[in-house]
Design a protein around this motif. Sequence first.
Motif, PDB file in Angstrom:
ATOM      1  N   GLN A 198      -0.852  -0.984  -9.432  1.00  0.00           N
ATOM      2  CA  GLN A 198      -0.619  -2.100 -10.335  1.00  0.00           C
ATOM      3  C   GLN A 198      -0.065  -3.285  -9.547  1.00  0.00           C
ATOM      4  N   SER A 199      -0.750  -4.404  -9.665  1.00  0.00           N
ATOM      5  CA  SER A 199      -0.380  -5.620  -8.940  1.00  0.00           C
ATOM      6  C   SER A 199       0.076  -6.662  -9.952  1.00  0.00           C
ATOM      7  N   VAL A 200       1.371  -6.972  -9.931  1.00  0.00           N
ATOM      8  CA  VAL A 200       1.978  -7.831 -10.950  1.00  0.00           C
ATOM      9  C   VAL A 200       2.441  -9.137 -10.325  1.00  0.00           C
ATOM     10  N   ALA A 251      -0.166 -11.421  -0.178  1.00  0.00           N
ATOM     11  CA  ALA A 251      -0.398 -10.252   0.674  1.00  0.00           C
ATOM     12  C   ALA A 251       0.039  -8.967  -0.017  1.00  0.00           C
ATOM     13  N   ALA A 252       1.213  -8.999  -0.648  1.00  0.00           N
ATOM     14  CA  ALA A 252       1.703  -7.808  -1.332  1.00  0.00           C
ATOM     15  C   ALA A 252       0.826  -7.467  -2.532  1.00  0.00           C
ATOM     16  N   ASN A 253       0.449  -8.470  -3.313  1.00  0.00           N
ATOM     17  CA  ASN A 253      -0.457  -8.217  -4.440  1.00  0.00           C
ATOM     18  C   ASN A 253      -1.802  -7.673  -3.956  1.00  0.00           C
ATOM     19  N   ARG A 254      -2.273  -8.213  -2.865  1.00  0.00           N
ATOM     20  CA  ARG A 254      -3.553  -7.765  -2.302  1.00  0.00           C
ATOM     21  C   ARG A 254      -3.475  -6.312  -1.847  1.00  0.00           C
ATOM     22  N   GLY A 255      -2.388  -5.965  -1.147  1.00  0.00           N
ATOM     23  CA  GLY A 255      -2.218  -4.594  -0.689  1.00  0.00           C
ATOM     24  C   GLY A 255      -2.152  -3.616  -1.847  1.00  0.00           C
ATOM     25  N   ALA A 256      -1.427  -4.002  -2.906  1.00  0.00           N
ATOM     26  CA  ALA A 256      -1.301  -3.133  -4.079  1.00  0.00           C
ATOM     27  C   ALA A 256      -2.643  -2.937  -4.760  1.00  0.00           C
ATOM     28  N   ARG A 257      -3.367  -4.013  -4.903  1.00  0.00           N
ATOM     29  CA  ARG A 257      -4.658  -3.934  -5.589  1.00  0.00           C
ATOM     30  C   ARG A 257      -5.659  -3.108  -4.785  1.00  0.00           C
ATOM     31  N   GLU A 258      -5.714  -3.326  -3.481  1.00  0.00           N
ATOM     32  CA  GLU A 258      -6.659  -2.590  -2.638  1.00  0.00           C
ATOM     33  C   GLU A 258      -6.341  -1.098  -2.590  1.00  0.00           C
ATOM     34  N   ARG A 267       0.834  -1.208   0.000  1.00  0.00           N
ATOM     35  CA  ARG A 267       0.000   0.000   0.000  1.00  0.00           C
ATOM     36  C   ARG A 267       0.867   1.256   0.000  1.00  0.00           C
ATOM     37  N   GLU A 268       1.939   1.223   0.772  1.00  0.00           N
ATOM     38  CA  GLU A 268       2.839   2.375   0.840  1.00  0.00           C
ATOM     39  C   GLU A 268       3.559   2.595  -0.489  1.00  0.00           C
ATOM     40  N   LEU A 269       3.947   1.520  -1.140  1.00  0.00           N
ATOM     41  CA  LEU A 269       4.578   1.640  -2.457  1.00  0.00           C
ATOM     42  C   LEU A 269       3.628   2.287  -3.462  1.00  0.00           C
ATOM     43  N   VAL A 270       2.374   1.842  -3.444  1.00  0.00           N
ATOM     44  CA  VAL A 270       1.383   2.397  -4.372  1.00  0.00           C
ATOM     45  C   VAL A 270       1.160   3.874  -4.090  1.00  0.00           C
ATOM     46  N   ARG A 271       1.137   4.263  -2.813  1.00  0.00           N
ATOM     47  CA  ARG A 271       0.947   5.679  -2.460  1.00  0.00           C
ATOM     48  C   ARG A 271       2.010   6.568  -3.095  1.00  0.00           C
ATOM     49  N   HIS A 272       3.195   5.987  -3.297  1.00  0.00           N
ATOM     50  CA  HIS A 272       4.301   6.757  -3.861  1.00  0.00           C
ATOM     51  C   HIS A 272       4.525   6.444  -5.342  1.00  0.00           C
ATOM     52  N   TYR A 329       4.551   3.502  -7.122  1.00  0.00           N
ATOM     53  CA  TYR A 329       5.219   2.288  -7.586  1.00  0.00           C
ATOM     54  C   TYR A 329       4.221   1.168  -7.888  1.00  0.00           C
ATOM     55  N   ALA A 330       4.505   0.398  -8.913  1.00  0.00           N
ATOM     56  CA  ALA A 330       3.833  -0.882  -9.105  1.00  0.00           C
ATOM     57  C   ALA A 330       4.500  -1.907  -8.198  1.00  0.00           C
ATOM     58  N   VAL A 331       3.773  -2.970  -7.868  1.00  0.00           N
ATOM     59  CA  VAL A 331       4.292  -4.016  -6.983  1.00  0.00           C
ATOM     60  C   VAL A 331       4.418  -5.313  -7.775  1.00  0.00           C
ATOM     61  N   ILE A 332       5.620  -5.879  -7.771  1.00  0.00           N
ATOM     62  CA  ILE A 332       5.898  -7.140  -8.464  1.00  0.00           C
ATOM     63  C   ILE A 332       6.170  -8.225  -7.425  1.00  0.00           C
ATOM     64  N   THR A 333       5.514  -9.368  -7.559  1.00  0.00           N
ATOM     65  CA  THR A 333       5.798 -10.522  -6.704  1.00  0.00           C
ATOM     66  C   THR A 333       5.914 -11.769  -7.581  1.00  0.00           C
ATOM     67  N   GLY A 334       6.153 -12.893  -6.930  1.00  0.00           N
ATOM     68  CA  GLY A 334       6.179 -14.160  -7.641  1.00  0.00           C
ATOM     69  C   GLY A 334       4.804 -14.694  -7.970  1.00  0.00           C
ATOM     70  N   GLY A 335       3.764 -13.963  -7.575  1.00  0.00           N
ATOM     71  CA  GLY A 335       2.405 -14.303  -7.971  1.00  0.00           C
ATOM     72  C   GLY A 335       1.762 -15.441  -7.196  1.00  0.00           C
ATOM     73  N   GLY A 336       2.488 -16.023  -6.238  1.00  0.00           N
ATOM     74  CA  GLY A 336       1.972 -17.179  -5.515  1.00  0.00           C
ATOM     75  C   GLY A 336       1.210 -16.799  -4.259  1.00  0.00           C
TER      76      GLY A 336
END
Length: 253
Positions: free
Chosen positions: A127-129, A116-123, A96-101, A103-110
Motif C-alpha cells: 500500500q502506497s499512501v 521514491a518511497a511510494n514507488r518502492g512500496a507500489r513496485e 520495499r523492505e517495509l512492504v515485505r514485512h 507495512y503500508a508506506v506513508i509519505t507526503g505524496g510529493g
Amino acid sequence: MSTPERERSARRERQAGRVMLRGEQVPETTTDERLLSGGNGADWLHADPWRVLRIQSEFVEGFGALAELGSAVSVFGSARLTEGEPEYEVAQEIARELVRHGYAVITGGGPGLMEAANRGAREAGGQSVGLGIELPFEQGMNAHVDRGVNFRYFFVRKVMFVKYATGFIVLPGGFGTMDELFEAITLVQTGKVRRFPIVLVGREFWGGLLEWIRTTLAARGLIGEMDLDLLHVVDDPVEAVAYVRRVAADLAE
C-alpha cells in the motif's frame, strides 16, 4: 525552476483539498496563511467559526481514508533529491523492505524521496499512501501513490502522519523533514504519544546535527541524557526496518 517561476506556475493550477483551481481562480494566499492571519477588527469572528467546519471535515476525511490501512510507517525525506541521487534508491529499498514485512508506506505524496518511497512500496505490491498539502508552489501527488489525501491545513496532515504510523523513518531532507522529525521527538519526549521508533538514515548526513544535540543541548541540560536514545541512526535500509520491527514488537508485549 526559480522560486518566482514556481510561484507563477502555481497560480495556473492548485489543489485545495478536494477542489482543483486554475488560472485566475487560484488565490494569492494559502488556506493556512488565511487561517493564521489576524485579520482586521472583528472580521475573524464571522469567518473563523466556518473554518472550524472545514477543519473538521478534513479530519473526518483523513480518518475515513486511513482507518483500515493497518500497520504503516511514515517515511520522510527531501522533495529535491530526485532519481539518480543515492538516497533515492535507499528510499525505494526501505519501502520495499517495509512492504515485505507487511507495512503500508506513508509519505507526503510529493516528488523526490517521497516519490521514491511510494514507488518502492507500489513496485513491491504494498500500500502506497500520500498525504499531500496545499502549497504556494504546487508539488502535486506523485504518480506512485495508490491512496492519496490532499489537505489544506498542515496541522491536520501532521496528525495523520502520527496517528496511523507504527514508526518514522527519516531520510536526508530540509526544513519540512526537520519539522516532522522534531515534532515526533517532542511528542515522544513529552509523553504525548507512546514511544515509537524514529530512525534516521544516513550517518554522514545526520552526524553533525546529532553531535550538536549531544554537545550543546544535552551538555547544557536542555534535554535529558535519555532523550538521546529517542533517535536511532543507521545506514542500511534493512537495518532501518529491522529496528522499527524490533521496537514495535517490544511495545506490543
